[in-house]
Design an enzyme around this catalytic site. Structure first.
Site, mmCIF file in Angstrom:
data_model
loop_
_atom_site.group_PDB
_atom_site.id
_atom_site.type_symbol
_atom_site.label_atom_id
_atom_site.label_comp_id
_atom_site.label_asym_id
_atom_site.label_seq_id
_atom_site.Cartn_x
_atom_site.Cartn_y
_atom_site.Cartn_z
ATOM 1 N N SER A 292 0.833 -1.192 0.000
ATOM 2 C CA SER A 292 0.000 0.000 0.000
ATOM 3 C C SER A 292 0.870 1.246 0.000
ATOM 4 C CB SER A 292 -0.902 0.011 1.240
ATOM 5 O OG SER A 292 -1.576 1.250 1.355
ATOM 6 N N TYR B 184 -1.623 -0.409 10.156
ATOM 7 C CA TYR B 184 -1.579 -0.961 8.802
ATOM 8 C C TYR B 184 -0.469 -0.290 7.989
ATOM 9 C CZ TYR B 184 -3.325 -2.325 4.149
ATOM 10 O OH TYR B 184 -3.446 -2.830 2.874
#
Length: 298
Positions: A162, A216
């Site tokens: 990501s 995350y």
């Protein structure tokens, strides 16, 4: 754009038959593949003729996923249970794979978790996020490294990551460590442990960690850094290691919100994973921007 960034134009809209280097003997593993991008990627690679191992931590869901693919005529797909957050599960899976397949050609580390809604930022499950998103892919990769095929074709590892794990850190000392050309795995783990310590002490908000989906983001920061370190370790040795951000994709993690579908993201991932050996780079971070263009950054 600095010297380490480049806009890549070599990805054609579809894979050309003339660029096909794989066969039914080519073996790929995709983790976290009973749904979403992982499932779509297994389907796409199987359609292209690759033998694919679909893994999932839930046996029932994994079996149903394979049954759904076989119902579509894709019989070159097998299932094995794998929980990347559990070292014993990784050992069991590695043993299972080594007894059934002569070699591995492609590993896609796709399995990941987030416990936040889109507009939330809790770190309550930070340790689980790190075990699944960073340590899991790392431990699995290290366990499978001896099994990659030695041949004229380049073997590949693609870590689904990501842009939240970019180096846009507000903490200059951590940023300096992670940007170092001499970065080591021990230093990456040191940064992860520092973050977890800050979570335990309740000081993480003031220590310059990413502001959005913090746990995350840190897990993907570590995964991207590991990609660079592993790529350097295997430079010139027949193994390409890259990260890929599929962008804002319609999956369960985003509550089916996003700019494009899991099939769209999987198609892009398949094109990256199946690039011809003379064309595939290593140590890159690919991201799918809002213009659906692929860019890369070391």
């Amino acid at each position: 754009m600095d010297s380490n960034e480049a806009e890549l134009s070599f990805l054609s809209p579809s894979l050309s038959p003339t660029s096909r280097w794989w066969s039914e003997d080519t073996v790929a593993i995709v983790t976290g593949a009973n749904k979403g991008i992982g499932f779509a990627l297994v389907k796409r690679m199987a359609e292209l003729g690759v033998t694919v191992i679909l893994t999932a931590r839930d046996i029932e869901r994994g079996c149903k996923a394979v049954e759904a693919l076989r119902a579509q005529g894709l019989y070159n797909v097998a299932f094995s249970c794998l929980d990347v957050s559990d070292p014993s599960s990784i050992r069991a899976f590695t043993s299972w794979f080594s007894k059934r397949y002569a070699a591995l050609d492609i590993l896609v580390n796709n399995a990941a978790v987030s416990f936040n809604d889109l507009n939330e930022n809790s770190v309550e499950h930070a340790e689980t996020v790190m075990k699944t998103n960073f340590y899991g892919p790392k431990l699995l990769t290290e366990a499978l490294l001896p099994m990659f095929r030695s041949s004229s074709s380049v073997s590949r590892i693609l870590n689904v990551s990501s842009r939240l794990g970019s180096l846009n850190l507000r903490n200059p000392s951590i940023k300096q460590v992670m940007k170092s050309e001499r970065l080591s795995e021990e230093e990456i783990e040191g940064v992860v442990n520092l973050f977890l310590d800050d979570v335990k002490s309740g000081t993480w908000k003031s220590k310059g960690w990413p502001k959005l989906w913090t746990d995350y983001a840190v897990s993907k920061l570590a995964l991207n850094a590991y990609t660079r370190v592993l790529a350097k370790r295997y430079e010139g040795r027949g193994l390409s290691v890259n990260s890929f951000c599929p962008g804002f994709t319609q999956t369960s993690m985003t509550h089916c919100k996003g700019d494009h579908t899991a099939d769209d993201a999987a198609g892009m991932a398949a094109r990256l994973a199946l690039l011809p050996s003379h064309q595939i780079p290593s140590g890159k971070f690919f991201f799918w921007g809002s213009s659906n263009a692929i860019s890369s950054k070391l």
